[in-house]
Every structure is written in C-alpha cells, then in structure tokens.
Scaffold this motif. Sequence first.
Motif, PDB file in Angstrom:
ATOM      1  N   ALA A  85      41.096  51.600  43.795  1.00 20.41           N
ATOM      2  CA  ALA A  85      39.708  51.627  44.242  1.00 20.41           C
ATOM      3  C   ALA A  85      38.793  50.840  43.313  1.00 20.41           C
ATOM      4  O   ALA A  85      37.577  50.905  43.449  1.00 20.41           O
ATOM      5  N   SER A  86      39.383  50.095  42.370  1.00 22.81           N
ATOM      6  CA  SER A  86      38.585  49.304  41.442  1.00 22.81           C
ATOM      7  C   SER A  86      39.455  48.193  40.884  1.00 22.81           C
ATOM      8  O   SER A  86      40.690  48.197  41.035  1.00 22.81           O
ATOM      9  N   ARG A  87      38.818  47.231  40.203  1.00 31.49           N
ATOM     10  CA  ARG A  87      39.578  46.156  39.578  1.00 31.49           C
ATOM     11  C   ARG A  87      40.537  46.698  38.506  1.00 31.49           C
ATOM     12  O   ARG A  87      41.687  46.260  38.399  1.00 31.49           O
ATOM     13  N   GLY A  88      40.054  47.661  37.736  1.00 30.50           N
ATOM     14  CA  GLY A  88      40.903  48.233  36.705  1.00 30.50           C
ATOM     15  C   GLY A  88      42.144  48.885  37.277  1.00 30.50           C
ATOM     16  O   GLY A  88      43.248  48.752  36.728  1.00 30.50           O
ATOM     17  N   GLU A  89      41.972  49.585  38.376  1.00 30.36           N
ATOM     18  CA  GLU A  89      43.121  50.234  39.011  1.00 30.36           C
ATOM     19  C   GLU A  89      44.069  49.198  39.604  1.00 30.36           C
ATOM     20  O   GLU A  89      45.296  49.382  39.582  1.00 30.36           O
ATOM     21  N   LEU A  90      43.529  48.105  40.100  1.00 27.39           N
ATOM     22  CA  LEU A  90      44.381  47.028  40.613  1.00 27.39           C
ATOM     23  C   LEU A  90      45.236  46.451  39.483  1.00 27.39           C
ATOM     24  O   LEU A  90      46.434  46.189  39.675  1.00 27.39           O
ATOM     25  N   GLU A  91      44.644  46.289  38.315  1.00 24.90           N
ATOM     26  CA  GLU A  91      45.395  45.782  37.165  1.00 24.90           C
ATOM     27  C   GLU A  91      46.482  46.766  36.747  1.00 24.90           C
ATOM     28  O   GLU A  91      47.573  46.358  36.321  1.00 24.90           O
ATOM     29  N   LEU A  92      46.211  48.051  36.862  1.00 30.37           N
ATOM     30  CA  LEU A  92      47.231  49.052  36.557  1.00 30.37           C
ATOM     31  C   LEU A  92      48.411  48.934  37.526  1.00 30.37           C
ATOM     32  O   LEU A  92      49.574  49.053  37.118  1.00 30.37           O
ATOM     33  N   ASP A 106      40.994  49.356  47.974  1.00 29.29           N
ATOM     34  CA  ASP A 106      39.921  50.010  48.735  1.00 29.29           C
ATOM     35  C   ASP A 106      38.540  49.899  48.096  1.00 29.29           C
ATOM     36  O   ASP A 106      37.600  50.528  48.575  1.00 29.29           O
ATOM     37  N   SER A 107      38.405  49.165  47.013  1.00 31.40           N
ATOM     38  CA  SER A 107      37.098  49.098  46.358  1.00 31.40           C
ATOM     39  C   SER A 107      36.000  48.738  47.355  1.00 31.40           C
ATOM     40  O   SER A 107      36.161  47.814  48.152  1.00 31.40           O
ATOM     41  N   PRO A 108      34.863  49.461  47.327  1.00 33.51           N
ATOM     42  CA  PRO A 108      33.758  49.117  48.225  1.00 33.51           C
ATOM     43  C   PRO A 108      32.916  47.954  47.702  1.00 33.51           C
ATOM     44  O   PRO A 108      31.999  47.501  48.381  1.00 33.51           O
ATOM     45  N   ALA A 109      33.231  47.481  46.490  1.00 33.58           N
ATOM     46  CA  ALA A 109      32.417  46.429  45.866  1.00 33.58           C
ATOM     47  C   ALA A 109      33.298  45.256  45.444  1.00 33.58           C
ATOM     48  O   ALA A 109      33.172  44.739  44.333  1.00 33.58           O
ATOM     49  N   LYS A 110      34.171  44.822  46.321  1.00 34.81           N
ATOM     50  CA  LYS A 110      35.092  43.733  45.987  1.00 34.81           C
ATOM     51  C   LYS A 110      34.328  42.422  45.783  1.00 34.81           C
ATOM     52  O   LYS A 110      33.450  42.069  46.577  1.00 34.81           O
ATOM     53  N   THR A 111      34.704  41.707  44.740  1.00 33.26           N
ATOM     54  CA  THR A 111      34.104  40.399  44.498  1.00 33.26           C
ATOM     55  C   THR A 111      34.782  39.345  45.371  1.00 33.26           C
ATOM     56  O   THR A 111      35.854  39.587  45.957  1.00 33.26           O
ATOM     57  N   VAL A 112      34.184  38.176  45.427  1.00 33.48           N
ATOM     58  CA  VAL A 112      34.776  37.072  46.189  1.00 33.48           C
ATOM     59  C   VAL A 112      36.172  36.762  45.646  1.00 33.48           C
ATOM     60  O   VAL A 112      37.119  36.557  46.410  1.00 33.48           O
ATOM     61  N   ARG A 113      36.276  36.724  44.328  1.00 26.12           N
ATOM     62  CA  ARG A 113      37.580  36.440  43.706  1.00 26.12           C
ATOM     63  C   ARG A 113      38.613  37.494  44.085  1.00 26.12           C
ATOM     64  O   ARG A 113      39.780  37.176  44.359  1.00 26.12           O
ATOM     65  N   GLU A 114      38.231  38.761  44.058  1.00 26.31           N
ATOM     66  CA  GLU A 114      39.162  39.838  44.379  1.00 26.31           C
ATOM     67  C   GLU A 114      39.610  39.772  45.829  1.00 26.31           C
ATOM     68  O   GLU A 114      40.784  40.017  46.148  1.00 26.31           O
ATOM     69  N   ILE A 115      38.698  39.431  46.727  1.00 22.59           N
ATOM     70  CA  ILE A 115      39.048  39.309  48.147  1.00 22.59           C
ATOM     71  C   ILE A 115      40.042  38.171  48.343  1.00 22.59           C
ATOM     72  O   ILE A 115      41.066  38.330  49.034  1.00 22.59           O
ATOM     73  N   GLU A 116      39.769  37.025  47.738  1.00 27.05           N
ATOM     74  CA  GLU A 116      40.679  35.882  47.865  1.00 27.05           C
ATOM     75  C   GLU A 116      42.065  36.242  47.336  1.00 27.05           C
ATOM     76  O   GLU A 116      43.090  35.923  47.958  1.00 27.05           O
ATOM     77  N   GLU A 117      42.088  36.892  46.192  1.00 22.73           N
ATOM     78  CA  GLU A 117      43.355  37.290  45.583  1.00 22.73           C
ATOM     79  C   GLU A 117      44.135  38.241  46.485  1.00 22.73           C
ATOM     80  O   GLU A 117      45.342  38.079  46.694  1.00 22.73           O
ATOM     81  N   LEU A 125      44.081  45.072  52.228  1.00 17.98           N
ATOM     82  CA  LEU A 125      42.662  45.147  51.881  1.00 17.98           C
ATOM     83  C   LEU A 125      41.938  45.935  52.968  1.00 17.98           C
ATOM     84  O   LEU A 125      41.975  45.554  54.140  1.00 17.98           O
ATOM     85  N   ASN A 126      41.305  47.027  52.582  1.00 17.66           N
ATOM     86  CA  ASN A 126      40.472  47.788  53.507  1.00 17.66           C
ATOM     87  C   ASN A 126      39.014  47.436  53.254  1.00 17.66           C
ATOM     88  O   ASN A 126      38.460  47.768  52.202  1.00 17.66           O
TER      89      ASN A 126
END
Length: 300
Positions: A85-92, A106-117, A125-126
């Motif tokens: 649900a966050s960038r940190g959790e994605l890295e984990l 599921d992060s509600p605040a995905k950045t452009v970079r995170e969406i592309e990735e 991606l939800n």
Amino acid sequence: MNPWLQRTCDDNRWRSQVLQLLEHGYLSAIQPWVVSYDLKRLKSRVDHLRETFPSGCLHTSAIKANPLPPVLKMLVDGGMGLEAASRGELELAYHVGCPKEKIVFDSPAKTVREIEEAVQEKITLNANSGQELERVSKYPIRGRVGLRCNPVVAGASRASATMVATAGSKFGVTLDEARSLLAKYTFVSGLHVHVGSQVATLEELVEAAARVVQLADEFEQIVWLDIGGGLPARYAAGDQGISLEVYLRRLKQRAPSLTKYPLTTELGRALHANCAWAASVVEYVTEGRAILHFGADLCL
C-alpha cells in the motif's frame, strides 16, 4: 480447532516457550522484552486459506500487517503473494523476492514513476480514482489493472480511520462512477473492494463484495475480482471472528456468479494476529501498576 480462529492463549505452548527463553537468557535484565513468532500456526492458516478457497486464487498478505522481511520471505517462499500500500512496502516485496505477478499495489497516491513501473513489470495495480486511470492510460500495460470501488455499505456514523466504505471515504470510486470509468478505460480488467480493518460485520463484507460482483457482471472486460481483506481477528476471548468457510459460503449465496471470477485476497490482521506473542520483564511496580517495556520500547 479451526486454525483461522485460534488465539495464542487457547493453548499453553507460550508458557513453556517463555520458560525456555528465561532459561537461555533471551529474556533478562539485559534483554527485557522479546517477540516470539509461531510460524507453524501462520503456515497452518495459509494452508487453511488455500484449502477453503477455490484453486486459482491469488492470496496475498497485506504487508502493513506484518512487514518483517523474514516472515514475508517465508510466506513468499510458500507461494503467497504480497499486497503493498506504499512505496516502502513495494520495496519490501522486491527485497524478499516476491514474483512481480504476485504483487498487488494498492497505494492511493501512486506517482507517475510508480504507475509506469507497475504496469510494465506486470504488477497488479488497483487504481483509486479516475485521475489515476488517466495516468495509467499513458503507458503500455503488461499486467493487470483493477479499479477500487466503494460500495458504501456503512453509514456516516461508522466512519473511522479503518472503516473505508462510507460515502465520505477517500478510497475508491462509487459504483456509478465506476460504470463510467469502465466504459472509458477498457484496459481495466478487474475490480477491487475493501471495506475496512477490524470494523466490518460479516453482512457488510458480503454485501460489499456482492455489489461489486453485480457491477462486474455488467462488463465483459472484467475477468477477475479482488475482494480485499478486513476479516476481523480474534483478539479477546469474547471475540467471535469469522471463519473462512462461513465467509465464502455467504459470499456464494449472496453473489452466485462470484465463482466465475478468479479471486484475489489481501488478508492482514486475520492472517497474522495470534501468530505471535510478546513478553516483557516487569521493570517496576508503582502504585499497583506494572511498568513494562511494551509501550516504552516495543511499540515505538
């Protein structure tokens, strides 16, 4: 006893384990607190989850419920996916080697970079909003894209930090808005719903899923469903909890067409609660109160 509903205190294994920790010096004046994980119980719950639900489901563990890398790695090695649900959790999830196709972001605040990735690495991606779907549409999509829906099964008086299915929730879109977005963004192939954590009743969980299933039945592009988590954990002796068997049976009764969709789950507390316990040295006793290390050190 049903492993899904078993509490740490339902047996006395922890007592003998505390004695062993004291005997070997792992709990002492120098090391005044300890957390012990019952990985056998956790594995039994994962097995029970798989046995109860139909084959072909993607079961994920909500990282926020237990972000410890050794525990996450054990789950991943056993075939579970992870929900971030966050960038940190994605890295984990990356760190413990979770296959990209078994990660749900599921992060509600995905950045452009995170969406592309996410869309290029075949991570599920939800999307939380129409604005996010517009960002997603700018990239070639290789993985699954879902849309989080808010079925509004709870009244305004139930609003809280963990109840997210009220009309004022910042998570997801209404079912009517979802219809418009699905017509516009035909690359969306799944629907996601999550009512809340430790606050929803069985009826609310079932009704929320049923409303999303009904919406899915209206669109041929929807080929999978993410029914989230939210099943309450049994913390106290009086807590009833919800067994997986009862939950799934009620889902099928209320929404028979649910069975035609591959399901994704995102269980957190219900999976991890009571799979660990903590012990502390009593440092002081003042005015009848025991001063422990839980609040002072462990819970920071």
